[in-house]
Design an enzyme around this catalytic site. Sequence first.
Site, PDB file in Angstrom:
ATOM      1  N   ARG A  13      -0.493  -8.553  -2.631  1.00 50.70           N
ATOM      2  CA  ARG A  13       0.148  -9.709  -1.999  1.00 50.70           C
ATOM      3  C   ARG A  13      -0.858 -10.351  -1.059  1.00 50.70           C
ATOM      4  NH1 ARG A  13       3.693  -5.855   1.106  1.00 50.70           N
ATOM      5  NH2 ARG A  13       5.579  -7.010   0.592  1.00 50.70           N
ATOM      6  N   THR A  14      -0.550 -11.564  -0.610  1.00 50.71           N
ATOM      7  CA  THR A  14      -1.383 -12.248   0.382  1.00 50.71           C
ATOM      8  C   THR A  14      -0.760 -12.046   1.762  1.00 50.71           C
ATOM      9  OG1 THR A  14      -2.065 -13.885  -1.248  1.00 50.71           O
ATOM     10  CG2 THR A  14      -2.319 -14.504   1.059  1.00 50.71           C
ATOM     11  N   HIS A  15      -1.599 -11.699   2.725  1.00 54.24           N
ATOM     12  CA  HIS A  15      -1.130 -11.492   4.107  1.00 54.24           C
ATOM     13  C   HIS A  15      -1.514 -12.685   4.970  1.00 54.24           C
ATOM     14  CE1 HIS A  15      -1.584  -7.444   2.396  1.00 54.24           C
ATOM     15  NE2 HIS A  15      -0.596  -7.093   3.197  1.00 54.24           N
ATOM     16  N   HIS A  17     -10.786  -7.407  -7.962  1.00 52.19           N
ATOM     17  CA  HIS A  17      -9.795  -6.901  -7.024  1.00 52.19           C
ATOM     18  C   HIS A  17      -8.625  -7.853  -6.794  1.00 52.19           C
ATOM     19  CE1 HIS A  17     -12.824  -3.880  -6.305  1.00 52.19           C
ATOM     20  NE2 HIS A  17     -11.946  -3.179  -5.633  1.00 52.19           N
ATOM     21  N   GLU A  77      -2.025  -2.858  16.702  1.00 56.73           N
ATOM     22  CA  GLU A  77      -1.590  -3.093  18.076  1.00 56.73           C
ATOM     23  C   GLU A  77      -2.340  -2.180  19.048  1.00 56.73           C
ATOM     24  OE1 GLU A  77       0.374  -2.050  15.573  1.00 56.73           O
ATOM     25  OE2 GLU A  77       1.056  -4.055  14.993  1.00 56.73           O
ATOM     26  N   SER A 107       3.321  -7.611   6.999  1.00 58.90           N
ATOM     27  CA  SER A 107       3.747  -8.337   5.788  1.00 58.90           C
ATOM     28  C   SER A 107       5.263  -8.512   5.760  1.00 58.90           C
ATOM     29  CB  SER A 107       3.301  -7.553   4.541  1.00 58.90           C
ATOM     30  OG  SER A 107       4.011  -6.334   4.432  1.00 58.90           O
ATOM     31  N   SER A 154       0.855  -1.190   0.000  1.00 57.08           N
ATOM     32  CA  SER A 154       0.000   0.000   0.000  1.00 57.08           C
ATOM     33  C   SER A 154       0.889   1.237   0.000  1.00 57.08           C
ATOM     34  CB  SER A 154      -0.896   0.063   1.239  1.00 57.08           C
ATOM     35  OG  SER A 154      -1.113  -1.194   1.800  1.00 57.08           O
TER      36      SER A 154
END
Length: 268
Positions: free
Chosen positions: A88-90, A68, A189, A208, A36
């Site tokens: 990307r995959t998180h 998307h 957090e 990531s 991002s």
Amino acid sequence: MSDQISQPLVAAQSAAKEIAEITGKASHEMSFTLGSGWSDAASIFGEPTHKIEMSKLTGFATSTVAGHGGHISSYTINNKNILIFFGRTHLYEGKGIDAVVHGTRTAVSAGAKIVVLTNACGGINPNYSVGQPVLIRDHISLTGISPIKGANFVDLTDVYSARLRAQLKSYDPTLAEGVYAHWPGPTYETPAEIRMIGILGADLVGMSTVPEAIAAHAMGAEVIGISLVTNPAAGLSKNKLSHEEVIAAGKASAEKVGKLLENLLKVS
Ligand code: 8IG
């Protein structure tokens, strides 16, 4: 005992072969994963020769939202073939660690000797300001999840190439370096957790990059990690954390980020 290569690697090799077939380029020497706040600046790369929907390649998780899904663009710049991963995959998506690193394994299988991993993250180090890119010098995995399976004791002393960090700093001596902590997410957090993570030695916190860096390093690629600080971590400013803030900070630092991407093209 088996000398068979693992199923996830076989899938990555299949995807890499598909990329070579689609692009007609036997190998891509460098890959970029844009997080991002980074993808807008990709226009400095010019027009890609090919744009591939990730969902069309072996092993890439299909997006649940129509239209998307991520895509991969292939460029040839100064005789160098590069791949850019948009999306990307998180870990927090729950698709498992192999899905998280599949793009990176595909990039290295496609020939990438240099893997550039970018992200947007929270800043813990009080010297950082929002909109500042920071080179990742080292990481702390707070997820405890490694993409490496079995008795493969991979050395992680120098995951983030000191050689390449030095090159980047020669182009821009103002670049800061820091330690990135990988938080599982998707919740941010609490302020108490940020105090803890700071005490542990992290300057940056995000969701990531760390699994991908480990996977690329284990396959023998050189890794550059760069974080764009898009918000002060929880409790360090009076504002609440929001995704909008992240997007806005990304847009505001487009020029700085574009310059960095240009410099990244020069490393070798
Ligand atoms: I952007 O403050 C972004 N991603 N864990 N914490 C974590 N991830 C983030 C943050 C943050 N900001």
